[in-house]
Write a protein that holds these residues in place. Structure first.
Motif, PDB file in Angstrom:
ATOM      1  N   ALA A   1       1.892   1.077 -11.040  1.00 56.01           N
ATOM      2  CA  ALA A   1       0.643   1.211 -10.283  1.00 56.01           C
ATOM      3  C   ALA A   1      -0.251  -0.006 -10.491  1.00 56.01           C
ATOM      4  CB  ALA A   1      -0.098   2.478 -10.711  1.00 56.01           C
ATOM      5  N   TRP A   2      -0.359  -0.461 -11.733  1.00 52.45           N
ATOM      6  CA  TRP A   2      -1.163  -1.648 -12.015  1.00 52.45           C
ATOM      7  C   TRP A   2      -0.584  -2.885 -11.325  1.00 52.45           C
ATOM      8  CZ3 TRP A   2      -1.032  -0.443 -17.968  1.00 52.45           C
ATOM      9  CH2 TRP A   2      -1.814   0.669 -18.213  1.00 52.45           C
TER      10      TRP A   2
ATOM     11  N   LEU B   1      -8.167  -8.249 -12.734  1.00 44.99           N
ATOM     12  CA  LEU B   1      -6.914  -7.550 -12.985  1.00 44.99           C
ATOM     13  C   LEU B   1      -5.957  -8.391 -13.825  1.00 44.99           C
ATOM     14  CD1 LEU B   1      -6.332  -5.954  -9.461  1.00 44.99           C
ATOM     15  CD2 LEU B   1      -7.100  -4.803 -11.550  1.00 44.99           C
TER      16      LEU B   1
ATOM     17  N   CYS C   1       1.120  -2.941  -8.524  1.00 44.63           N
ATOM     18  CA  CYS C   1       0.803  -2.854  -7.096  1.00 44.63           C
ATOM     19  C   CYS C   1      -0.642  -3.264  -6.835  1.00 44.63           C
ATOM     20  CB  CYS C   1       1.037  -1.426  -6.588  1.00 44.63           C
ATOM     21  SG  CYS C   1       2.759  -0.963  -6.379  1.00 44.63           S
ATOM     22  N   GLU C   2      -1.541  -2.813  -7.685  1.00 34.86           N
ATOM     23  CA  GLU C   2      -2.957  -3.145  -7.517  1.00 34.86           C
ATOM     24  C   GLU C   2      -3.171  -4.658  -7.601  1.00 34.86           C
ATOM     25  OE1 GLU C   2      -7.277  -1.631  -9.300  1.00 34.86           O
ATOM     26  OE2 GLU C   2      -5.489  -1.539 -10.582  1.00 34.86           O
TER      27      GLU C   2
ATOM     28  N   TYR D   1      -8.739 -10.236  -8.369  1.00 35.82           N
ATOM     29  CA  TYR D   1      -7.494 -10.756  -8.929  1.00 35.82           C
ATOM     30  C   TYR D   1      -7.722 -11.308 -10.335  1.00 35.82           C
ATOM     31  CZ  TYR D   1      -3.036 -13.297  -9.087  1.00 35.82           C
ATOM     32  OH  TYR D   1      -1.783 -13.762  -9.433  1.00 35.82           O
TER      33      TYR D   1
ATOM     34  N   ALA E   1       2.328   1.668  -3.423  1.00 31.80           N
ATOM     35  CA  ALA E   1       1.313   2.201  -4.332  1.00 31.80           C
ATOM     36  C   ALA E   1       1.128   3.700  -4.127  1.00 31.80           C
ATOM     37  CB  ALA E   1      -0.011   1.464  -4.132  1.00 31.80           C
TER      38      ALA E   1
ATOM     39  N   LEU F   1      -1.690  -6.422  -4.493  1.00 33.83           N
ATOM     40  CA  LEU F   1      -2.533  -6.269  -3.309  1.00 33.83           C
ATOM     41  C   LEU F   1      -3.716  -7.231  -3.346  1.00 33.83           C
ATOM     42  CD1 LEU F   1      -2.399  -2.391  -2.933  1.00 33.83           C
ATOM     43  CD2 LEU F   1      -1.705  -4.059  -1.200  1.00 33.83           C
ATOM     44  N   ALA F   2      -4.298  -7.428  -4.533  1.00 37.26           N
ATOM     45  CA  ALA F   2      -5.396  -8.390  -4.649  1.00 37.26           C
ATOM     46  C   ALA F   2      -4.899  -9.801  -4.344  1.00 37.26           C
ATOM     47  CB  ALA F   2      -6.003  -8.325  -6.048  1.00 37.26           C
TER      48      ALA F   2
ATOM     49  N   GLN G   1       0.834  -1.201   0.000  1.00 35.70           N
ATOM     50  CA  GLN G   1       0.000   0.000   0.000  1.00 35.70           C
ATOM     51  C   GLN G   1       0.873   1.258   0.000  1.00 35.70           C
ATOM     52  OE1 GLN G   1      -2.452  -0.931   3.478  1.00 35.70           O
ATOM     53  NE2 GLN G   1      -4.263  -1.000   2.157  1.00 35.70           N
TER      54      GLN G   1
END
Length: 222
Positions: free
Chosen positions: A52-53, A86, A55-56, A83, A28, A59-60, A25
């Motif tokens: 950024a993508w 993404l 990291c997203e 998940y 990000a 995190l999922a 987090q």
């Protein structure tokens, strides 16, 4: 020390998923701050977008394990669905390959032959959301998305087949997918008042060359 330097295997240690999530987090947030100061037309912006993508998506992935460790099944299912979305959204732009190793994380299985067909195809398509709940007499919006695999630009035609009692406002269409940008449109499905409660499958097919097909499950309730 980089915030994301920890070995991902620490996820298997109870409590470490939450600690790893905090670090991602923070990473990000660092990327977001850099993006805010960067010219969107620059090469740096392209790199920052992908960070950024990444990291997203990470995190999922972390949340799947985190919710599993605390026994939160609802949270786990939400994380798995995210998940999946993404992974499929970014599978052709360098963030993460869809593979026999990643798909079990969101409860699906693919063969090597299926993956080979996907990445050898000029274009592809998918449904970002595949499970819906709707009451009798109501409606729900389903998003159809096309992707450019070889980055040559393609018109992807789609067709929709619904079971008796479910009506689509459109049963076919065309999407122009170009480069890393997805093309999407939304189709409204209406459920008749006399449709029995239960699960119904709605099938989509992409392009006359049968690039791929997908189904979404619609759970109807009173």
């Amino acid at each position: 020390m980089p915030r994301t330097a920890d070995d991902p295997d620490v996820l298997n240690t109870p409590g470490q998923a939450t600690a790893l999530r905090t670090k991602y987090q923070a990473a990000a947030a660092d990327v977001a701050a850099a993006r805010a100061k960067t010219d969107r037309s620059s090469a740096a912006a392209i790199v920052l977008d992908r960070l950024a993508w990444g990291c997203e998506l990470a995190l999922a992935d972390i949340d799947i394990t985190r919710y599993t460790q605390v026994g939160d099944q609802a949270g786990k299912q939400q994380a798995m669905a995210l998940y999946r979305r993404l992974t499929q959204r970014h599978r052709f732009n360098g963030i993460q390959l869809e593979s026999a190793y990643t798909t079990p994380r969101y409860g699906e299985q693919v063969t090597r032959q299926q993956i080979a067909k996907e990445y050898r195809s000029p274009a592809w398509g998918y449904l970002p959301q595949i499970r819906f709940s709707v009451q009798q007499g109501a409606s729900v919006d389903v998003t159809i998305t096309a992707q450019d695999v070889d980055f040559q630009g393609h018109d992807v035609e789609w067709t929709l087949t619904t079971p008796q009692g479910l009506t689509a406002e459109r049963t076919q269409g065309r999407l122009r997918a170009s480069g890393p940008l997805e093309a999407s449109e939304t189709v409204r499905l209406s459920v008749g008042t006399d449709v029995a409660p239960g699960n119904y499958a709605v099938a989509f097919a992409e392009d006359g060359r049968e690039l791929t097909s997908a189904q979404c499950a619609v759970t109807v309730s009173r």
